[in-house]
Design a protein around this motif. Structure first.
Motif, PDB file in Angstrom:
ATOM      1  N   GLU A   1     -76.362  31.590 -15.043  1.00 42.82           N
ATOM      2  CA  GLU A   1     -75.709  30.575 -14.593  1.00 42.82           C
ATOM      3  C   GLU A   1     -74.330  29.301 -14.575  1.00 42.82           C
ATOM      4  O   GLU A   1     -73.097  29.743 -14.183  1.00 42.82           O
ATOM      5  CB  GLU A   1     -75.584  31.239 -13.104  1.00 42.82           C
ATOM      6  N   THR A   2     -75.241  29.449 -14.921  1.00 41.87           N
ATOM      7  CA  THR A   2     -74.151  27.228 -15.502  1.00 41.87           C
ATOM      8  C   THR A   2     -72.878  27.455 -16.382  1.00 41.87           C
ATOM      9  O   THR A   2     -72.292  26.499 -15.454  1.00 41.87           O
ATOM     10  CB  THR A   2     -75.688  26.729 -16.384  1.00 41.87           C
ATOM     11  N   GLN A   3     -73.103  28.334 -16.910  1.00 43.32           N
ATOM     12  CA  GLN A   3     -71.430  28.281 -17.234  1.00 43.32           C
ATOM     13  C   GLN A   3     -69.804  29.081 -16.435  1.00 43.32           C
ATOM     14  O   GLN A   3     -69.193  29.376 -17.051  1.00 43.32           O
ATOM     15  CB  GLN A   3     -71.383  29.501 -18.588  1.00 43.32           C
ATOM     16  N   LYS A   4     -70.724  29.107 -14.990  1.00 45.60           N
ATOM     17  CA  LYS A   4     -69.798  30.145 -14.117  1.00 45.60           C
ATOM     18  C   LYS A   4     -69.309  28.803 -13.272  1.00 45.60           C
ATOM     19  O   LYS A   4     -68.694  28.770 -12.604  1.00 45.60           O
ATOM     20  CB  LYS A   4     -70.363  31.299 -13.460  1.00 45.60           C
ATOM     21  N   TYR A   5     -70.226  27.562 -13.173  1.00 42.42           N
ATOM     22  CA  TYR A   5     -69.902  26.836 -11.910  1.00 42.42           C
ATOM     23  C   TYR A   5     -70.161  25.364 -12.404  1.00 42.42           C
ATOM     24  O   TYR A   5     -69.860  24.827 -13.472  1.00 42.42           O
ATOM     25  CB  TYR A   5     -71.182  26.459 -11.397  1.00 42.42           C
TER      26      TYR A   5
ATOM     27  N   VAL B   1     -75.027  12.138  -6.636  1.00 47.67           N
ATOM     28  CA  VAL B   1     -74.739  12.836  -8.559  1.00 47.67           C
ATOM     29  C   VAL B   1     -74.248  11.228  -9.341  1.00 47.67           C
ATOM     30  O   VAL B   1     -73.735  10.391  -9.272  1.00 47.67           O
ATOM     31  CB  VAL B   1     -73.362  13.302  -7.790  1.00 47.67           C
ATOM     32  N   VAL B   2     -74.429  11.683 -10.336  1.00 45.86           N
ATOM     33  CA  VAL B   2     -74.661  10.926 -11.466  1.00 45.86           C
ATOM     34  C   VAL B   2     -73.246  11.222 -12.113  1.00 45.86           C
ATOM     35  O   VAL B   2     -72.676  10.682 -12.831  1.00 45.86           O
ATOM     36  CB  VAL B   2     -75.696  11.401 -12.698  1.00 45.86           C
ATOM     37  N   CYS B   3     -73.466  12.644 -12.284  1.00 37.14           N
ATOM     38  CA  CYS B   3     -72.685  13.093 -13.217  1.00 37.14           C
ATOM     39  C   CYS B   3     -71.755  14.918 -13.021  1.00 37.14           C
ATOM     40  O   CYS B   3     -73.453  15.229 -12.382  1.00 37.14           O
ATOM     41  CB  CYS B   3     -72.376  12.971 -14.870  1.00 37.14           C
ATOM     42  N   MET B   4     -70.866  16.152 -12.709  1.00 33.92           N
ATOM     43  CA  MET B   4     -70.622  16.685 -12.806  1.00 33.92           C
ATOM     44  C   MET B   4     -70.253  17.629 -13.843  1.00 33.92           C
ATOM     45  O   MET B   4     -69.106  17.140 -14.152  1.00 33.92           O
ATOM     46  CB  MET B   4     -69.681  17.535 -11.499  1.00 33.92           C
ATOM     47  N   LYS B   5     -70.888  18.476 -14.454  1.00 34.61           N
ATOM     48  CA  LYS B   5     -70.811  19.264 -15.764  1.00 34.61           C
ATOM     49  C   LYS B   5     -69.820  20.871 -15.958  1.00 34.61           C
ATOM     50  O   LYS B   5     -70.867  21.479 -14.577  1.00 34.61           O
ATOM     51  CB  LYS B   5     -71.683  19.436 -16.695  1.00 34.61           C
ATOM     52  N   GLU B   6     -68.888  20.570 -16.368  1.00 31.29           N
ATOM     53  CA  GLU B   6     -68.088  22.021 -15.708  1.00 31.29           C
ATOM     54  C   GLU B   6     -68.436  23.253 -16.539  1.00 31.29           C
ATOM     55  O   GLU B   6     -68.416  22.844 -17.741  1.00 31.29           O
ATOM     56  CB  GLU B   6     -66.419  21.721 -16.234  1.00 31.29           C
ATOM     57  N   LYS B   7     -68.909  23.787 -15.956  1.00 28.24           N
ATOM     58  CA  LYS B   7     -69.288  25.790 -17.158  1.00 28.24           C
ATOM     59  C   LYS B   7     -70.025  24.764 -18.153  1.00 28.24           C
ATOM     60  O   LYS B   7     -69.699  25.484 -19.116  1.00 28.24           O
ATOM     61  CB  LYS B   7     -68.395  26.180 -16.920  1.00 28.24           C
ATOM     62  N   PRO B   8     -71.282  24.746 -18.380  1.00 23.66           N
ATOM     63  CA  PRO B   8     -71.530  23.770 -19.160  1.00 23.66           C
ATOM     64  C   PRO B   8     -73.090  24.769 -19.563  1.00 23.66           C
ATOM     65  O   PRO B   8     -73.482  25.536 -19.133  1.00 23.66           O
ATOM     66  CB  PRO B   8     -73.036  22.452 -18.729  1.00 23.66           C
TER      67      PRO B   8
END
Length: 274
Positions: free
Chosen positions: A160-164, A175-182
């Protein structure tokens, strides 16, 4: 504290599903904006208004919609004294301003000078979610740094990582970073970030800066509110509050799942989310 509910989307996927359904079971949903869809005993957005009111930390709720659905939202809002409706003046999905611009519109139109709870109008949470706990966690963040903001995270599966948008945090849950749909291989984190944020008053002027930088960017970069959060993380302290999960009403199957849960499985809807 104020609340802004983002409700200016056109629900194109859901309406496409309703139009193509041959059973006739969902014909009554045609033309209804997602936040006004019936979920259990009331409209989806009504769950938020009742919870925000019961929690006692928000004194006014602003709902940003579009010109096409404005009358429907104003009719719904007539039952609530603490709700105000604002239209972004668009009438089609192609004209949409994007969620970040809608948030900026509310801040400017209502001259908001306060901390703001930002809520996606098509999202609800599992019953472990508590606005009072969110307020307590935000107070802890503010004690650390007066300009700090708060986002939520819930566990997702590898596929599900590629959805969020996926949050990476340090040992202090900053939070260090947010990766978009990794891809799952691109991050060890499984922290999905839903559209629910508590933005500090000090962070609100950065909406103008973000949108000015993105003025020539495609609408997709201004539409997803997570893009602003990802940008904000590099400029303000942003911390996490953990929850178990959410309902994201994007299409007809996800709506049916959400509605069924509320009708059959949620034991005490009166105290839900407060």
């Amino acid at each position: 504290m104020k609340a802004v509910i983002l409700a200016a989307g056109y629900g194109t996927r859901l309406q496409r599903d309703v139009s193509s359904d041959r059973t006739g079971r969902f014909a009554h949903l045609a033309g209804i904006p997602k936040p006004l869809l019936p979920v259990g005993p009331c409209a989806l957005i009504t769950h938020w208004v009742r919870a925000l009111t019961a929690a006692g930390s928000v004194d006014c709720i602003y709902v940003v919609t579009n010109a096409l659905y404005r009358a429907a939202f104003e009719e719904w809002a007539a039952d609530f004294r603490n709700v105000k409706i604002l239209s972004d003046q668009t009438r089609s999905n192609d004209e949409r301003l994007g969620a970040v611009a809608c948030l900026q519109l509310a801040v400017q139109h209502f001259t908001i000078q306060d901390h703001v709870v930002v809520v996606g109008g098509d999202t609800l949470f599992k019953e472990d979610f508590s606005l009072r706990e969110v307020q307590q966690r935000f107070s802890e963040v503010q004690a650390k740094c007066g300009d700090g903001c708060l986002v939520l995270s819930y566990p997702c599966r590898d596929q599900e990582t590629q959805k969020y948008g996926i949050l990476e945090v340090d040992g202090d849950l900053r939070v260090v970073c947010m990766k978009e749909k990794p891809l799952p291989s691109e991050t060890e984190s499984r922290r999905a970030c839903p559209c629910f944020y508590v933005l500090s008053e000090e962070s609100l002027p950065l909406l103008d800066v973000f949108l000015q930088q993105k003025k020539d960017a495609p609408i997709e970069e201004k539409d997803a509110p997570g893009n602003f959060v990802s940008w904000l993380i590099q400029r303000k302290p942003v911390y996490v509050h953990q929850i178990l999960g959410r309902f994201d009403v994007g299409n007809l199957p996800s709506y049916v799942e959400c509605d069924l849960y509320f009708r059959e499985k949620l034991p005490d809807v009166k105290s839900y989310m407060a």
